[in-house]
Motif scaffolding. Structure first.
Motif, mmCIF file in Angstrom:
data_model
loop_
_atom_site.group_PDB
_atom_site.id
_atom_site.type_symbol
_atom_site.label_atom_id
_atom_site.label_comp_id
_atom_site.label_asym_id
_atom_site.label_seq_id
_atom_site.Cartn_x
_atom_site.Cartn_y
_atom_site.Cartn_z
ATOM 1 N N UNK A 62 -10.688 -19.712 -0.186
ATOM 2 C CA UNK A 62 -10.280 -20.241 1.118
ATOM 3 C C UNK A 62 -9.281 -21.392 1.041
ATOM 4 N N UNK A 63 -9.443 -22.354 0.121
ATOM 5 C CA UNK A 63 -8.450 -23.440 0.074
ATOM 6 C C UNK A 63 -7.034 -22.943 -0.179
ATOM 7 N N UNK A 64 -6.898 -21.906 -1.003
ATOM 8 C CA UNK A 64 -5.560 -21.377 -1.288
ATOM 9 C C UNK A 64 -5.001 -20.643 -0.074
ATOM 10 N N UNK A 65 -5.840 -19.865 0.599
ATOM 11 C CA UNK A 65 -5.389 -19.168 1.813
ATOM 12 C C UNK A 65 -4.966 -20.180 2.872
ATOM 13 N N UNK A 66 -5.791 -21.192 3.061
ATOM 14 C CA UNK A 66 -5.515 -22.204 4.087
ATOM 15 C C UNK A 66 -4.301 -23.054 3.770
ATOM 16 N N UNK A 67 -3.906 -23.082 2.504
ATOM 17 C CA UNK A 67 -2.746 -23.898 2.132
ATOM 18 C C UNK A 67 -1.436 -23.302 2.633
ATOM 19 N N UNK A 68 -1.442 -22.009 2.984
ATOM 20 C CA UNK A 68 -0.239 -21.370 3.531
ATOM 21 C C UNK A 68 -0.086 -21.750 4.996
ATOM 22 N N UNK A 69 1.140 -21.770 5.457
ATOM 23 C CA UNK A 69 1.385 -22.072 6.867
ATOM 24 C C UNK A 69 0.938 -20.937 7.782
ATOM 25 N N UNK A 70 0.940 -19.711 7.261
ATOM 26 C CA UNK A 70 0.516 -18.558 8.051
ATOM 27 C C UNK A 70 0.052 -17.487 7.082
ATOM 28 N N UNK A 71 -1.174 -16.960 7.288
ATOM 29 C CA UNK A 71 -1.766 -16.017 6.345
ATOM 30 C C UNK A 71 -2.156 -14.724 7.049
ATOM 31 N N UNK A 72 -1.893 -13.599 6.387
ATOM 32 C CA UNK A 72 -2.064 -12.269 6.972
ATOM 33 C C UNK A 72 -2.927 -11.416 6.050
ATOM 34 N N UNK A 73 -3.850 -10.638 6.628
ATOM 35 C CA UNK A 73 -4.701 -9.740 5.846
ATOM 36 C C UNK A 73 -4.797 -8.401 6.572
ATOM 37 N N UNK A 74 -4.972 -7.324 5.795
ATOM 38 C CA UNK A 74 -5.161 -5.999 6.374
ATOM 39 C C UNK A 74 -6.640 -5.789 6.665
ATOM 40 N N UNK A 92 -17.811 -2.796 11.036
ATOM 41 C CA UNK A 92 -18.310 -4.069 10.522
ATOM 42 C C UNK A 92 -18.793 -4.960 11.661
ATOM 43 N N UNK A 93 -19.731 -5.866 11.373
ATOM 44 C CA UNK A 93 -20.124 -6.863 12.378
ATOM 45 C C UNK A 93 -18.941 -7.748 12.752
ATOM 46 N N UNK A 94 -18.996 -8.317 13.943
ATOM 47 C CA UNK A 94 -17.926 -9.214 14.379
ATOM 48 C C UNK A 94 -17.780 -10.403 13.444
ATOM 49 N N UNK A 95 -18.887 -10.818 12.825
ATOM 50 C CA UNK A 95 -18.850 -11.969 11.924
ATOM 51 C C UNK A 95 -17.999 -11.704 10.684
ATOM 52 N N UNK A 96 -17.693 -10.435 10.417
ATOM 53 C CA UNK A 96 -16.782 -10.118 9.310
ATOM 54 C C UNK A 96 -15.404 -10.723 9.578
ATOM 55 N N UNK A 97 -14.924 -10.591 10.823
ATOM 56 C CA UNK A 97 -13.633 -11.182 11.199
ATOM 57 C C UNK A 97 -13.739 -12.694 11.311
ATOM 58 N N UNK A 98 -14.885 -13.181 11.746
ATOM 59 C CA UNK A 98 -15.090 -14.637 11.821
ATOM 60 C C UNK A 98 -14.890 -15.265 10.453
ATOM 61 N N UNK A 99 -15.440 -14.634 9.419
ATOM 62 C CA UNK A 99 -15.318 -15.178 8.068
ATOM 63 C C UNK A 99 -13.878 -15.152 7.572
ATOM 64 N N UNK A 100 -13.126 -14.116 7.941
ATOM 65 C CA UNK A 100 -11.719 -14.070 7.558
ATOM 66 C C UNK A 100 -10.948 -15.212 8.209
ATOM 67 N N UNK A 101 -11.253 -15.469 9.478
ATOM 68 C CA UNK A 101 -10.601 -16.592 10.155
ATOM 69 C C UNK A 101 -10.999 -17.910 9.498
ATOM 70 N N UNK A 102 -12.282 -18.077 9.215
ATOM 71 C CA UNK A 102 -12.745 -19.311 8.592
ATOM 72 C C UNK A 102 -12.138 -19.512 7.203
ATOM 73 N N UNK A 103 -11.790 -18.411 6.551
ATOM 74 C CA UNK A 103 -11.160 -18.500 5.231
ATOM 75 C C UNK A 103 -9.707 -18.941 5.309
ATOM 76 N N UNK A 104 -9.122 -18.899 6.520
ATOM 77 C CA UNK A 104 -7.760 -19.372 6.680
ATOM 78 C C UNK A 104 -6.758 -18.349 7.160
#
Length: 364
Positions: A62-74, A92-104
């Motif tokens: 997560x720290x590396x993902x969050x270090x980018x100004x804008x991060x994209x995932x498939x 997947x549960x909705x919390x799957x996307x929540x975790x991706x957002x929390x990761x950055x």
């Protein structure tokens, strides 16, 4: 020329801060591969209260993902509601996307071969959840009207206008049953979308694309043909997924537009429960964009980092995405085999895209 000389003089006297908010020096984008959710991943995320929590999957990265100004995932699973399921039809549960957002992550692209696994209803529900979470998305739409309202999609990232598009080769034979829209690979459609992005003011155009052959580590002729076409249209960033293994990356120069074009044929898996050696991880590609002192935005550099998904082992139920440099001892031999195979391909075939560790560099 006069503007450039004047800008350099001002820069030399007052320093780079004079251009803050006017000419950002650099913007970083990060792209991750296929975020899959197989049933064992869902089972591992189940909490005692019946909820699902995927946040621990990303604590290391997560720290590396969050270090980018804008991060994209498939996002390679619908958020289709219960019953939750894995391969072959994901939900997947909705919390799957929540975790991706929390990761950055800031954007989930949604055009892939699993986007209709829960049919039209699942597609619509997925987009509604992403909207609720404030995650950007392109590639699928609830209807034609929504597509027209959302596209051209341009994101202002620190003053640089970046356009995004997303396409897939297919949906595993599952047809659209109602009025939802899936953006399929179509040269005419892509040409028009790219033109509209440029006319709307996009300074950088990014096309994410689901293509290729699963588990094959080199691009096929069709991928190369599409990449050539997109580059010829002035696209700056072409980011591929679907093979679930890493494929080569290259920076080529577009003579007609006098700028560089990055082609990443496949980022591989970001997270999954797939068991083949080469599917156990993937690449993160970080792109640096630069606006020069006369205001032109260019691709300054691109590099990749390797990540590995530590799957349950020796009785543990945890999944965790880590930089390959930080694999825990229990996973080290498997991780090393994945890394060696990936590097053998990338060292041989990459052009002007080097490797860096997925760590957050100190400001000191």
């Amino acid at each position: 020329m006069i503007l450039s000389t004047l800008s350099l003089f001002i820069f030399s006297i007052l320093g780079p801060s004079v251009f803050d908010g006017l000419f950002p020096q650099e913007v970083s984008l990060l792209f991750a591969g296929d975020a899959m959710q197989h049933k064992p991943q869902c089972d591992a995320a189940l909490q005692s209260d019946g909820s699902y929590d995927f946040n621990s999957c990303y604590t290391e990265i997560a720290p590396y993902i969050s270090s980018a100004d804008y991060a994209v995932v498939n996002l390679e699973t619908p958020l289709g509601g219960k019953p939750y399921s894995g391969y072959p039809c994901f939900s997947a549960p909705d919390s799957y996307a929540v975790a991706l957002k929390n990761a950055g992550f800031d954007m989930c692209v949604t055009a892939n071969n699993h986007t209709l696994d829960r049919r039209d209803k699942g597609l619509k529900r997925t987009l509604a959840v992403l909207d609720t979470l404030g995650l950007d998305h392109v590639g699928t739409y609830i209807n034609k009207e929504e597509r027209r309202s959302r596209l051209p999609f341009i994101k202002n990232v620190k003053g640089i206008q970046i356009g995004f598009l997303d396409y897939t080769y297919g949906t595993n034979g599952i047809p659209v049953q109602g009025d939802v829209v899936v953006d399929f690979i179509d040269m005419n459609r892509m040409e028009q979308d790219i033109r509209e992005l440029r006319e709307a003011g996009a300074e950088i155009i990014s096309v994410l694309i689901h293509w290729g052959v699963e588990y094959v580590m080199l691009p096929n002729s069709e991928q190369k043909k599409i990449a050539d076409f997109l580059c010829s249209q002035g696209v700056d960033l072409i980011i591929g997924g679907h093979p679930h293994v890493i494929q080569p990356m290259e920076i080529r120069h577009n003579e007609e537009y006098n700028k560089d074009c990055l082609v990443v044929y496949s980022l591989g898996n970001f997270i999954s429960n797939q068991q083949r050696r080469d599917t156990k991880g993937g690449a993160l590609v970080k792109v640096t964009l630069e606006r020069d002192l006369v205001g032109k935005v260019t691709l300054k550099a691109a590099d990749y980092s390797l990540v590995f998904c530590q799957q349950p082992l020796n009785g543990t139920r945890k999944y965790k995405v880590v930089p390959v440099e930080k694999c825990e001892p229990a996973w080290k031999s498997i991780c090393n085999a994945f890394e060696k195979s990936a590097v053998s391909i990338l060292d041989k075939h990459n052009i002007k895209v080097g490797r860096k560790a997925a760590v957050v560099e100190s400001d000191e």
